[in-house]
Motif scaffolding. Structure first.
Motif, PDB file in Angstrom:
ATOM      1  N   LYS A 140       0.512  -1.377  -0.008  1.00  0.00           N
ATOM      2  CA  LYS A 140       0.267   0.085   0.047  1.00  0.00           C
ATOM      3  C   LYS A 140       0.626   1.021   0.100  1.00  0.00           C
ATOM      4  O   LYS A 140       0.978   2.377  -0.867  1.00  0.00           O
ATOM      5  CB  LYS A 140      -0.646   0.401   0.940  1.00  0.00           C
ATOM      6  CG  LYS A 140      -1.964   1.130   1.304  1.00  0.00           C
ATOM      7  CD  LYS A 140      -2.870   1.083   2.372  1.00  0.00           C
ATOM      8  CE  LYS A 140      -3.802   2.301   2.809  1.00  0.00           C
ATOM      9  NZ  LYS A 140      -4.068   2.529   1.201  1.00  0.00           N
ATOM     10  N   GLU A 188       2.552   1.589  -3.528  1.00  0.00           N
ATOM     11  CA  GLU A 188       1.584   2.609  -4.453  1.00  0.00           C
ATOM     12  C   GLU A 188       0.805   3.860  -4.330  1.00  0.00           C
ATOM     13  O   GLU A 188       1.468   4.344  -5.421  1.00  0.00           O
ATOM     14  CB  GLU A 188      -0.327   1.406  -4.075  1.00  0.00           C
ATOM     15  CG  GLU A 188      -0.175   0.185  -4.920  1.00  0.00           C
ATOM     16  CD  GLU A 188      -1.362  -0.511  -4.577  1.00  0.00           C
ATOM     17  OE1 GLU A 188      -2.557  -0.557  -5.201  1.00  0.00           O
ATOM     18  OE2 GLU A 188      -1.999  -0.677  -3.496  1.00  0.00           O
ATOM     19  N   LYS A 228       2.501   6.366  -6.543  1.00  0.00           N
ATOM     20  CA  LYS A 228       1.796   6.040  -7.702  1.00  0.00           C
ATOM     21  C   LYS A 228       1.318   5.154  -8.722  1.00  0.00           C
ATOM     22  O   LYS A 228       0.944   5.395 -10.180  1.00  0.00           O
ATOM     23  CB  LYS A 228       1.857   7.491  -8.699  1.00  0.00           C
ATOM     24  CG  LYS A 228       2.126   8.777  -7.736  1.00  0.00           C
ATOM     25  CD  LYS A 228       1.237   9.025  -6.578  1.00  0.00           C
ATOM     26  CE  LYS A 228       0.985  10.110  -5.647  1.00  0.00           C
ATOM     27  NZ  LYS A 228       2.622  10.214  -5.442  1.00  0.00           N
ATOM     28  N   ILE A 229       1.688   3.905  -8.323  1.00  0.00           N
ATOM     29  CA  ILE A 229       1.560   2.734  -9.315  1.00  0.00           C
ATOM     30  C   ILE A 229      -0.654   1.755  -8.707  1.00  0.00           C
ATOM     31  O   ILE A 229       0.128   1.751  -7.126  1.00  0.00           O
ATOM     32  CB  ILE A 229       2.787   1.996  -9.699  1.00  0.00           C
ATOM     33  CG1 ILE A 229       2.888   1.379  -8.276  1.00  0.00           C
ATOM     34  CG2 ILE A 229       3.199   2.828 -10.388  1.00  0.00           C
ATOM     35  CD1 ILE A 229       3.834   0.321  -8.800  1.00  0.00           C
ATOM     36  N   ASP A 230      -0.603   0.888  -9.479  1.00  0.00           N
ATOM     37  CA  ASP A 230      -1.119  -0.034  -8.795  1.00  0.00           C
ATOM     38  C   ASP A 230      -0.667  -1.291  -8.279  1.00  0.00           C
ATOM     39  O   ASP A 230       0.576  -1.578  -9.345  1.00  0.00           O
ATOM     40  CB  ASP A 230      -2.027  -0.282  -9.980  1.00  0.00           C
ATOM     41  CG  ASP A 230      -3.495  -1.108  -9.299  1.00  0.00           C
ATOM     42  OD1 ASP A 230      -4.492  -1.302  -8.650  1.00  0.00           O
ATOM     43  OD2 ASP A 230      -3.131  -2.851  -9.735  1.00  0.00           O
ATOM     44  N   ALA A 231      -0.657  -1.855  -7.204  1.00  0.00           N
ATOM     45  CA  ALA A 231      -0.873  -2.908  -6.735  1.00  0.00           C
ATOM     46  C   ALA A 231       0.319  -4.299  -8.004  1.00  0.00           C
ATOM     47  O   ALA A 231       0.803  -4.839  -7.240  1.00  0.00           O
ATOM     48  CB  ALA A 231      -1.556  -3.402  -5.107  1.00  0.00           C
ATOM     49  N   SER A 232      -1.224  -4.808  -8.876  1.00  0.00           N
ATOM     50  CA  SER A 232      -0.813  -4.778  -9.547  1.00  0.00           C
ATOM     51  C   SER A 232       0.367  -5.503 -10.527  1.00  0.00           C
ATOM     52  O   SER A 232       0.945  -6.225 -10.992  1.00  0.00           O
ATOM     53  CB  SER A 232      -2.326  -5.119 -10.585  1.00  0.00           C
ATOM     54  OG  SER A 232      -1.840  -3.910 -11.377  1.00  0.00           O
ATOM     55  N   LYS A 233       1.244  -3.688 -10.604  1.00  0.00           N
ATOM     56  CA  LYS A 233       1.898  -3.767 -11.074  1.00  0.00           C
ATOM     57  C   LYS A 233       3.127  -3.837  -9.976  1.00  0.00           C
ATOM     58  O   LYS A 233       4.838  -3.390 -10.350  1.00  0.00           O
ATOM     59  CB  LYS A 233       2.194  -2.352 -11.650  1.00  0.00           C
ATOM     60  CG  LYS A 233       1.394  -2.304 -12.026  1.00  0.00           C
ATOM     61  CD  LYS A 233       1.207  -3.066 -13.657  1.00  0.00           C
ATOM     62  CE  LYS A 233       2.182  -3.011 -14.857  1.00  0.00           C
ATOM     63  NZ  LYS A 233       2.530  -3.593 -16.847  1.00  0.00           N
ATOM     64  N   ASP A 267      -0.869  -7.594  -5.700  1.00  0.00           N
ATOM     65  CA  ASP A 267      -2.424  -7.740  -5.238  1.00  0.00           C
ATOM     66  C   ASP A 267      -3.318  -8.892  -4.997  1.00  0.00           C
ATOM     67  O   ASP A 267      -4.634  -9.469  -4.480  1.00  0.00           O
ATOM     68  CB  ASP A 267      -3.310  -7.073  -6.272  1.00  0.00           C
ATOM     69  CG  ASP A 267      -3.309  -7.412  -7.815  1.00  0.00           C
ATOM     70  OD1 ASP A 267      -2.337  -7.730  -7.864  1.00  0.00           O
ATOM     71  OD2 ASP A 267      -4.604  -7.245  -8.481  1.00  0.00           O
TER      72      ASP A 267
END
Length: 232
Positions: A15, A18, A22-27, A48
């Motif tokens: 978290k 992220e 400024k990225i999504d957890a999937s990355k 994620d």
């Protein structure tokens, strides 16, 4: 993208990473160090997702899994909160969902540092692949199949395939029909008595408490009034 080290002081959770980058957890690659039968292994899954310990042990052909302690991490050069695959000499297993992914972020095995621009085909393809994560609600069970639904449950019993690990450690042998010594393959199973009670109460109760089923009631009590003429 090229690999690049970025300073992430104090950023040790998915978290927080992220928000910082400024990225999504999937990355993000979640790198988890575990001890499997005495060997330290790094398991990598998407940020994620959640690690499935049973799948991981099976994929590694092991028996016993524990999360690596701080001392074990230091002994193999891994930095807690910043674990990655770069420069490590320990075994690495990559969840097959990461196959083909690129522009990922993972720990740099350096304090307060992560690496960006990680590509599976360039940086991870030489490691072992495996199905080591939990399935998530909504995923298709098979191609073109129905989506998975997740429900809460209670584990009331389990079976473990132990292989011959403990038999070897204990020096257990037997004679086969050719009168040659062999090491037995072991397994164990267990029923959780306290968990059975929890399951019973959850499924059979009302506002006054437990409603015991006949099959598991410890006592069978009959109340017989001696004098029907006395109201009390």
């Amino acid at each position: 993208n090229e690999l690049e080290e970025v300073a992430t002081p104090g950023v040790t959770t998915i978290k927080a990473l992220e928000e910082e980058l400024k990225i999504d957890a999937s990355k993000i690659i979640k790198s988890i160090a575990v001890n499997v039968d005495g060997e330290i292994v790094i398991a990598c899954i998407r940020g994620d997702r959640e690690l499935n310990e049973v799948k991981l042990v099976k994929a590694l052909g092991g028996v016993e899994l524990n999360f690596a302690t701080d001392e074990e991490l230091l002994s193999v050069g891994l930095i807690k909160g910043y674990i990655g695959t770069q420069g490590t000499q320990v075994k690495v297993i990559i969840d097959n969902e990461l196959q083909g992914a690129d522009n990922l972020v993972m720990g740099a095995n350096k304090v307060d540092t992560h690496i960006t621009g990680v590509s599976y085909s360039r940086d991870l393809k030489d490691f072992n692949l495996g199905d080591i994560r939990d399935i998530t609600e909504g995923e298709l069970m098979t191609e073109g199949g129905e989506p998975v639904s997740v429900a809460r449950g209670i584990e009331i019993g389990h079976i473990f395939a132990l292989g011959n690990k403990y038999a070897v450690d204990l020096g257990v042998e037997f004679l086969n029909k050719e009168q040659k010594k062999e090491v037995p393959v072991m397994g164990c199973y267990g029923i959780g008595v306290s968990r059975l009670i929890s399951a019973l109460i959850e499924q059979s109760h009302d506002e006054n408490g437990i409603i015991q089923k006949d099959e598991v009631t410890p006592f069978d009590v009959h109340l017989i009034p001696l004098d029907y003429n006395k109201k009390e």
